[in-house]
Design an enzyme around this catalytic site. Structure first.
Site, PDB file in Angstrom:
ATOM      1  N   ASP A   7     -36.555  15.731  33.618  1.00 27.23           N
ATOM      2  CA  ASP A   7     -36.934  14.316  33.567  1.00 27.23           C
ATOM      3  C   ASP A   7     -36.771  13.762  34.980  1.00 27.23           C
ATOM      4  OD1 ASP A   7     -37.650  11.809  32.349  1.00 27.23           O
ATOM      5  OD2 ASP A   7     -35.550  11.230  32.547  1.00 27.23           O
ATOM      6  N   GLU A  70     -42.618  15.854  31.820  1.00 30.23           N
ATOM      7  CA  GLU A  70     -43.613  14.873  31.379  1.00 30.23           C
ATOM      8  C   GLU A  70     -44.623  14.635  32.490  1.00 30.23           C
ATOM      9  OE1 GLU A  70     -42.230  11.137  29.874  1.00 30.23           O
ATOM     10  OE2 GLU A  70     -41.157  12.078  28.211  1.00 30.23           O
ATOM     11  N   ASP A 142     -31.896  10.405  30.520  1.00 30.94           N
ATOM     12  CA  ASP A 142     -32.551  11.387  31.384  1.00 30.94           C
ATOM     13  C   ASP A 142     -32.289  12.802  30.872  1.00 30.94           C
ATOM     14  OD1 ASP A 142     -29.900  10.843  32.263  1.00 30.94           O
ATOM     15  OD2 ASP A 142     -30.278  11.748  34.205  1.00 30.94           O
TER      16      ASP A 142
END
EC number: 3.1.21.10
Length: 160
Positions: A7, A70, A142
């Site tokens: 992340d 992501e 996170d």
């Protein structure tokens, strides 16, 4: 197989190493997780160097096979988006230096693969992580976001 979920953030990059049995993708185990913290009192170069060196050490320590993250999204705040791009750039470089392939997923796909709802709240994602891995979802988002993107990747592999 060891998979790292990442992340990205310039302040606190979350990471999680998951191990999955190559013969049974339902056997997922959390190996370790953490955050790479940088101080906003340091220069951007110093902060990026810290992310690079710590992530490279993590990748080498856990013999990571693949990485997942992501896809980038653009924040309403241009400065925040720029700082995120810096962090993503150094993460991409580090993975390339370590010869680790990266798989990227949209935030909606990650949430949908974990909860069945592409617009799930972070608390719902944490709840499902607890059920999937039989652990307590603790720490910061996170870390849970890093775990979630790694699980999403495992589920994507499993589908093929």
């Amino acid at each position: 197989m060891n998979i790292i979920g990442i992340d990205p953030s310039l302040n606190s990059t979350g990471w999680a190493i998951l191990s999955v049995n190559d013969n049974n993708y339902n056997e997922i185990r959390l190996v370790n997780n953490g955050s790479i913290l940088t101080s906003n009192k340091k220069t951007i170069g110093e902060r990026l160097n810290k992310i690079y060196s710590e992530l490279l050490n993590i990748l080498n320590s856990y013999k990571v096979d693949t990485a997942s993250m992501e896809e980038i999204f653009i924040n309403k705040n241009p400065k925040s988006s720029t700082l995120l791009c810096y962090a993503r750039g150094i993460l991409l470089l580090t993975l390339d230096v370590a010869c680790i392939p990266l798989f990227e997923y949209s935030a909606n796909r990650v949430k949908k693969s974990i909860t069945g709802n592409g617009h799930a709240k972070k608390e719902q994602v944490c709840f499902m992580i607890e059920n999937i891995l039989n652990i307590k979802c603790y720490g910061t988002y996170d870390i849970s976001d890093a775990i979630a993107v790694a699980i999403c990747h495992i589920y994507s592999i499993k589908a093929f």
